[in-house]
Design a protein around this motif. Sequence first.
Motif, mmCIF file in Angstrom:
data_model
loop_
_atom_site.group_PDB
_atom_site.id
_atom_site.type_symbol
_atom_site.label_atom_id
_atom_site.label_comp_id
_atom_site.label_asym_id
_atom_site.label_seq_id
_atom_site.Cartn_x
_atom_site.Cartn_y
_atom_site.Cartn_z
ATOM 1 N N UNK A 160 94.292 34.764 -21.853
ATOM 2 C CA UNK A 160 94.181 33.567 -21.010
ATOM 3 C C UNK A 160 94.715 32.368 -21.781
ATOM 4 N N UNK A 161 95.771 31.763 -21.251
ATOM 5 C CA UNK A 161 96.402 30.596 -21.871
ATOM 6 C C UNK A 161 96.012 29.339 -21.095
ATOM 7 N N UNK A 162 95.514 28.365 -21.807
ATOM 8 C CA UNK A 162 95.189 27.080 -21.185
ATOM 9 C C UNK A 162 96.479 26.358 -20.795
ATOM 10 N N UNK A 163 96.530 25.849 -19.570
ATOM 11 C CA UNK A 163 97.706 25.128 -19.081
ATOM 12 C C UNK A 163 97.473 23.623 -19.156
ATOM 13 N N UNK A 164 98.561 22.854 -19.259
ATOM 14 C CA UNK A 164 98.400 21.403 -19.420
ATOM 15 C C UNK A 164 97.839 20.744 -18.162
ATOM 16 N N UNK A 165 97.067 19.702 -18.381
ATOM 17 C CA UNK A 165 96.543 18.870 -17.286
ATOM 18 C C UNK A 165 96.669 17.419 -17.745
ATOM 19 N N UNK A 166 97.830 16.835 -17.434
ATOM 20 C CA UNK A 166 98.138 15.477 -17.872
ATOM 21 C C UNK A 166 98.557 14.669 -16.646
ATOM 22 N N UNK A 182 89.671 2.317 -24.716
ATOM 23 C CA UNK A 182 89.525 1.003 -25.325
ATOM 24 C C UNK A 182 90.265 -0.017 -24.472
ATOM 25 N N UNK A 183 89.656 -1.181 -24.324
ATOM 26 C CA UNK A 183 90.230 -2.242 -23.493
ATOM 27 C C UNK A 183 90.512 -1.762 -22.074
ATOM 28 N N UNK A 184 89.555 -0.993 -21.526
ATOM 29 C CA UNK A 184 89.633 -0.486 -20.153
ATOM 30 C C UNK A 184 90.858 0.396 -19.922
ATOM 31 N N UNK A 185 91.253 1.129 -20.957
ATOM 32 C CA UNK A 185 92.429 1.983 -20.829
ATOM 33 C C UNK A 185 92.339 3.128 -21.829
ATOM 34 N N UNK A 186 92.798 4.306 -21.392
ATOM 35 C CA UNK A 186 92.850 5.446 -22.293
ATOM 36 C C UNK A 186 94.122 5.370 -23.133
ATOM 37 N N UNK A 234 101.329 7.797 -11.655
ATOM 38 C CA UNK A 234 100.266 8.649 -12.200
ATOM 39 C C UNK A 234 98.879 8.130 -11.841
ATOM 40 N N UNK A 235 97.999 9.067 -11.529
ATOM 41 C CA UNK A 235 96.604 8.700 -11.277
ATOM 42 C C UNK A 235 95.931 8.397 -12.608
ATOM 43 N N UNK A 236 95.335 7.217 -12.749
ATOM 44 C CA UNK A 236 94.693 6.890 -14.025
ATOM 45 C C UNK A 236 93.487 7.780 -14.288
ATOM 46 N N UNK A 237 93.297 8.114 -15.545
ATOM 47 C CA UNK A 237 92.105 8.882 -15.916
ATOM 48 C C UNK A 237 90.859 8.049 -15.646
ATOM 49 N N UNK A 238 89.838 8.652 -15.100
ATOM 50 C CA UNK A 238 88.624 7.873 -14.799
ATOM 51 C C UNK A 238 87.957 7.360 -16.059
ATOM 52 N N UNK A 239 87.329 6.206 -15.942
ATOM 53 C CA UNK A 239 86.593 5.637 -17.078
ATOM 54 C C UNK A 239 85.379 6.500 -17.365
ATOM 55 N N UNK A 240 85.038 6.698 -18.629
ATOM 56 C CA UNK A 240 83.872 7.531 -18.967
ATOM 57 C C UNK A 240 82.576 6.865 -18.505
ATOM 58 N N UNK A 241 81.672 7.681 -17.999
ATOM 59 C CA UNK A 241 80.382 7.161 -17.545
ATOM 60 C C UNK A 241 79.530 6.718 -18.734
#
Length: 498
Positions: free
Chosen positions: A60-66, A223-227, A119-126
Amino acid sequence: MTSSKPFLIFIAFLFIAGLSSIYHRHAKMGVPLTPGEQVDIWQIEASIQFTGSGDPVTATLTLPKDNNFELVDEFTASPGYGMNIDRDEDNPSVTWSKREAEGKQLLYYQASVKLAVAPDPMPAPMTTPEPVPFDEPMQSSLDTLFDSIYGKSGSQSSLVIQARKALNSDDQDVAILKSQYSKTKIFTQLMLMADIPSQRVRGLTLEDGRRNQSLIPLVQLYINDNWQLLDIESKSIDDELPVLVWQQGVPSLLDLEGGRNSKVRFSISKTTTSAVIEANNSAKQGDFFDFGLYQLPLEEQNLFKGILLLPVGALVVVFLRVIIGLKCSGTFMPILIATSFIQTELLNGVVGFLLIVSAGLVIRSYLSHLNLLLVSRISAVVIVVIGIITVFTVFAFRMGLTEALTITFFPMIIMAWTIERMSILWEEEGGKEVLIQGSGSMIVAIVAYLLMDNHMIRHWAFNFLGAHAIVMALILMMGQYTGYRLLELRRFKPMAED
């Protein structure tokens, strides 16, 4: 008196609808605003090598999710293996399986990706996860190092800078920590201690022609509201090259059962393709706002490429007749002549048009003495036009004038009506009026041709159908104009001189 409010609302609706459609096609689907733009397609091949032990094998090879990349295409090469691609939103993967595998085994997975248009921005961490303490004495050295860099920083950004500088220094605590942990692990632990969300990931630098590459350990921090993506280990990332995050949130790149000595290597190549074609190929089927024509058969596409230029010609006719005040023979005859110019090219088209009309007027003057009925006379003129075009074409071919063969693209019925109208005008108002209207028709046709043959306008007319709503709004607005034409202002010249 009719209120103009509904008309203005309709005009505003056309502008908003047209601009919204253009924005969606460009910003969301990636259709370029200018023709000829290219887009980079990165082809990434992951080769998996291992030794089978003779038992059932599952790899099983992990595929990219970017989110910064879009998947264009993917396939695998694995003779004798069963294969399944799982496009799970959290952990996409591809799995190979075989009942029995012994000796050297090779599996291949290839994906084509491109940079995402929107691109859909990554969600901010809870919340920020609590760091797992190191074993002693490593944790004491980490605490001492954190106190040192924290005291030298005044913000999260400066804390990141101080941490990176410290990890590249000869500090004793850093040396102790690096004897057991990687710089990426230490940096991530420091960020979590400072309540800065961060995680370790592994990525691939996309550079054309690279072979036998392995994933690079990286750090993602919020950091600064951005990944942000940082290379703490080697600083080998080139800022001008894109980085594809391949592994995140999973402990291993490859899970192998029934084999040993596994190894994963990556090869990268880059190709370029038309941004327009790629954007339309990537469009989601059934998208309500997708009014592109690339889903039609090729024959219909070519047909619409000509049809969709007619509104541009109509805009030219309305502007030159309503605003400028040029007189033409026929309302939209210049548009059809302009479309013929596209096929014949301008100089050949103008010469051919003048020859056909001149010869047709001479023959039509004879027909006027026969007192024919209208239908018979028009039918005779049509046959005359066909005969003129045939004679000119054969004569040009025998003379070796291959450029003149394109006069067959002129619309014969329209040419016959043009000759008929000019002949009647000559009889009623004289040759001067024929010259004025004929010259006006030629000027309008030439201007329409110059716009309709422009690469930018052809690109917009076919790829941004919302532009036609704006064209219609402009035509309707000019249709409400009741003032003087510009050419009519010459009548007031004596008043200005007085």
